[in-house]
Design a protein around this motif. Structure first.
Motif, PDB file in Angstrom:
ATOM      1  N   ASP A 247      39.232  35.254  33.957  1.00  0.00           N
ATOM      2  CA  ASP A 247      37.930  34.577  34.053  1.00  0.00           C
ATOM      3  C   ASP A 247      38.004  33.562  35.193  1.00  0.00           C
ATOM      4  N   PRO A 248      37.551  33.930  36.400  1.00  0.00           N
ATOM      5  CA  PRO A 248      37.663  33.033  37.547  1.00  0.00           C
ATOM      6  C   PRO A 248      37.026  31.663  37.332  1.00  0.00           C
ATOM      7  N   PHE A 249      35.873  31.610  36.675  1.00  0.00           N
ATOM      8  CA  PHE A 249      35.238  30.307  36.478  1.00  0.00           C
ATOM      9  C   PHE A 249      35.974  29.471  35.439  1.00  0.00           C
ATOM     10  N   MET A 250      36.564  30.126  34.439  1.00  0.00           N
ATOM     11  CA  MET A 250      37.390  29.387  33.485  1.00  0.00           C
ATOM     12  C   MET A 250      38.568  28.742  34.207  1.00  0.00           C
ATOM     13  N   LEU A 251      39.260  29.522  35.045  1.00  0.00           N
ATOM     14  CA  LEU A 251      40.395  28.979  35.784  1.00  0.00           C
ATOM     15  C   LEU A 251      39.934  27.916  36.777  1.00  0.00           C
ATOM     16  N   ALA A 252      38.789  28.131  37.420  1.00  0.00           N
ATOM     17  CA  ALA A 252      38.268  27.135  38.361  1.00  0.00           C
ATOM     18  C   ALA A 252      38.020  25.807  37.652  1.00  0.00           C
ATOM     19  N   ASN A 253      37.460  25.841  36.454  1.00  0.00           N
ATOM     20  CA  ASN A 253      37.236  24.622  35.681  1.00  0.00           C
ATOM     21  C   ASN A 253      38.554  23.944  35.328  1.00  0.00           C
ATOM     22  N   MET A 254      39.539  24.740  34.929  1.00  0.00           N
ATOM     23  CA  MET A 254      40.840  24.175  34.584  1.00  0.00           C
ATOM     24  C   MET A 254      41.515  23.551  35.803  1.00  0.00           C
TER      25      MET A 254
ATOM     26  N   LEU B 204      35.801  27.845  44.675  1.00  0.00           N
ATOM     27  CA  LEU B 204      37.124  28.245  44.207  1.00  0.00           C
ATOM     28  C   LEU B 204      37.077  29.589  43.487  1.00  0.00           C
ATOM     29  N   ALA B 205      36.081  29.767  42.604  1.00  0.00           N
ATOM     30  CA  ALA B 205      35.971  31.017  41.848  1.00  0.00           C
ATOM     31  C   ALA B 205      35.744  32.201  42.774  1.00  0.00           C
ATOM     32  N   HIS B 206      35.022  31.991  43.867  1.00  0.00           N
ATOM     33  CA  HIS B 206      34.757  33.067  44.835  1.00  0.00           C
ATOM     34  C   HIS B 206      36.069  33.593  45.419  1.00  0.00           C
ATOM     35  N   VAL B 207      36.977  32.690  45.756  1.00  0.00           N
ATOM     36  CA  VAL B 207      38.276  33.102  46.299  1.00  0.00           C
ATOM     37  C   VAL B 207      39.090  33.829  45.227  1.00  0.00           C
ATOM     38  N   LEU B 208      39.049  33.331  44.007  1.00  0.00           N
ATOM     39  CA  LEU B 208      39.781  33.973  42.914  1.00  0.00           C
ATOM     40  C   LEU B 208      39.249  35.384  42.653  1.00  0.00           C
ATOM     41  N   GLU B 209      37.937  35.537  42.691  1.00  0.00           N
ATOM     42  CA  GLU B 209      37.332  36.859  42.491  1.00  0.00           C
ATOM     43  C   GLU B 209      37.761  37.826  43.582  1.00  0.00           C
ATOM     44  N   ASP B 210      37.785  37.354  44.830  1.00  0.00           N
ATOM     45  CA  ASP B 210      38.215  38.216  45.937  1.00  0.00           C
ATOM     46  C   ASP B 210      39.686  38.580  45.801  1.00  0.00           C
ATOM     47  N   GLY B 211      40.498  37.639  45.325  1.00  0.00           N
ATOM     48  CA  GLY B 211      41.912  37.933  45.104  1.00  0.00           C
ATOM     49  C   GLY B 211      42.122  38.967  44.013  1.00  0.00           C
ATOM     50  N   ASN B 212      41.255  38.946  43.003  1.00  0.00           N
ATOM     51  CA  ASN B 212      41.317  39.977  41.964  1.00  0.00           C
ATOM     52  C   ASN B 212      41.042  41.365  42.559  1.00  0.00           C
ATOM     53  N   LYS B 213      40.066  41.413  43.473  1.00  0.00           N
ATOM     54  CA  LYS B 213      39.694  42.697  44.081  1.00  0.00           C
ATOM     55  C   LYS B 213      40.826  43.283  44.926  1.00  0.00           C
ATOM     56  N   THR B 214      41.576  42.402  45.594  1.00  0.00           N
ATOM     57  CA  THR B 214      42.677  42.883  46.436  1.00  0.00           C
ATOM     58  C   THR B 214      43.950  43.098  45.634  1.00  0.00           C
ATOM     59  N   GLY B 215      43.955  42.671  44.381  1.00  0.00           N
ATOM     60  CA  GLY B 215      45.142  42.814  43.551  1.00  0.00           C
ATOM     61  C   GLY B 215      46.167  41.718  43.747  1.00  0.00           C
ATOM     62  N   GLU B 216      45.841  40.714  44.558  1.00  0.00           N
ATOM     63  CA  GLU B 216      46.780  39.612  44.795  1.00  0.00           C
ATOM     64  C   GLU B 216      46.719  38.566  43.698  1.00  0.00           C
TER      65      GLU B 216
ATOM     66  N   ALA C 280      49.535  34.803  38.104  1.00  0.00           N
ATOM     67  CA  ALA C 280      50.122  35.185  36.826  1.00  0.00           C
ATOM     68  C   ALA C 280      49.264  36.213  36.124  1.00  0.00           C
ATOM     69  N   ASP C 281      49.911  37.200  35.491  1.00  0.00           N
ATOM     70  CA  ASP C 281      49.191  38.193  34.719  1.00  0.00           C
ATOM     71  C   ASP C 281      48.557  37.534  33.511  1.00  0.00           C
ATOM     72  N   ASP C 282      47.457  38.077  33.071  1.00  0.00           N
ATOM     73  CA  ASP C 282      46.804  37.598  31.850  1.00  0.00           C
ATOM     74  C   ASP C 282      47.757  37.786  30.675  1.00  0.00           C
ATOM     75  N   VAL C 283      48.030  36.709  29.951  1.00  0.00           N
ATOM     76  CA  VAL C 283      49.001  36.794  28.862  1.00  0.00           C
ATOM     77  C   VAL C 283      48.565  37.780  27.784  1.00  0.00           C
ATOM     78  N   ASP C 284      47.252  37.993  27.646  1.00  0.00           N
ATOM     79  CA  ASP C 284      46.775  38.931  26.616  1.00  0.00           C
ATOM     80  C   ASP C 284      47.130  40.366  26.955  1.00  0.00           C
ATOM     81  N   ASP C 285      47.447  40.642  28.237  1.00  0.00           N
ATOM     82  CA  ASP C 285      47.776  42.005  28.643  1.00  0.00           C
ATOM     83  C   ASP C 285      49.266  42.276  28.586  1.00  0.00           C
ATOM     84  N   ARG C 286      50.048  41.266  28.251  1.00  0.00           N
ATOM     85  CA  ARG C 286      51.486  41.479  28.220  1.00  0.00           C
ATOM     86  C   ARG C 286      51.903  42.136  26.905  1.00  0.00           C
ATOM     87  N   PRO C 287      52.946  42.966  26.953  1.00  0.00           N
ATOM     88  CA  PRO C 287      53.393  43.626  25.713  1.00  0.00           C
ATOM     89  C   PRO C 287      54.024  42.644  24.748  1.00  0.00           C
TER      90      PRO C 287
END
Length: 239
Positions: free
Chosen positions: A175-182, A158-170, A232-239
């Motif tokens: 933290d892909p492994f944190m989300l994968a665990n959740m 699962l984390a592998h797919v999330l990491e690839d999605g980060n690279k494409t901007g989709e 969803a965007d990382d909430v820490d990056d939101r204004p």
């Protein structure tokens, strides 16, 4: 000839130790297979050490020579389910497809396999119900390492797919492994919800209503939630 000489030169005590270790591993595998069979036939809750020992043809005391207790045996048995789920998740992942489609495919593979084997859900949820302190008290360090490696299978797929999605901007996953665990934990909850098939809603103001919910509806909503968390965007990056 050289190998025969080397074997002959090997100390008898060392050969004996290797043979003993091999017999021990074989007996442990036999116990785990019997436990898995019992899980899939009668369920985790009804699986008893006495029944496992009887299936193997040994005294229950021998099981405790190989495993520190029931919790450790069940944790090690879970690894087989995890390995199988990781395999079907990796097989479902077409790396040439868009990452949102890949995420759907691996999530469906996990959910379908879990739905097919309710004993996996029971065993996994039983472990999740325990604190880290309780686990380390009841499960040996070696077994915990084996369990961690087993969990890395589906989590890594699962984390592998999330990491690839980060690279494409989709995807926007900090933290892909944190989300994968959740997502792993939440999906187990969804699988349990699907087994109960009971949806509580409000029939009238303040009056609960209970109705049946089909498996496909639970799966569809779970996959939607998986996508929502991935994009969803990382909430820490939101204004």
């Amino acid at each position: 000839m050289g190998e025969e000489n080397a074997e002959a030169a090997e100390p008898r005590t060392l050969r004996g130790a290797r043979a003993t270790a091999a017999r021990r591993r074989a007996r442990e595998d036999e116990i785990i297979r019997a436990t898995r069979t019992l899980f899939d036939t009668v369920g985790v809750r009804d699986a008893q050490i006495e029944d496992i020992a009887q299936a193997v043809g040994i005294n229950r005391a021998i099981i405790y020579r190989h495993f520190s207790g029931k919790e450790e045996l069940f944790a090690v048995t879970l690894i087989g389910y995890l390995d199988e789920i990781a395999e079907v998740m990796r097989a479902a992942d077409d790396e040439s497809a868009p990452t949102p489609q890949r995420l759907t495919s691996v999530a469906e593979a996990f959910l379908d396999r879990g739905h097919e084997y309710p004993a996996f859900v029971d065993c996994a949820l039983d472990l999740l119900s325990k604190s880290a302190e309780e686990l380390f008290e009841s499960v040996s360090e070696g077994a915990m390492i084996r369990l961690g490696r087993g969990m890395l299978g589906p989590l890594g797929a699962l984390a592998h797919v999330l990491e690839d999605g980060n690279k494409t901007g989709e995807f926007h996953v900090d933290d892909p492994f944190m989300l994968a665990n959740m997502l792993y934990t939440q999906s187990l909850g969804a699988l349990q919800f699907a087994r109960n098939q009971l949806l509580v809603s409000e029939g009238a103001p303040g009056v609960p209503a209970v109705r049946r919910v089909p498996w496909e509806a639970v799966k569809r909503h779970t996959i939607r939630a998986v996508h929502a968390m991935a994009v969803a965007d990382d909430v820490d990056d939101r204004p």
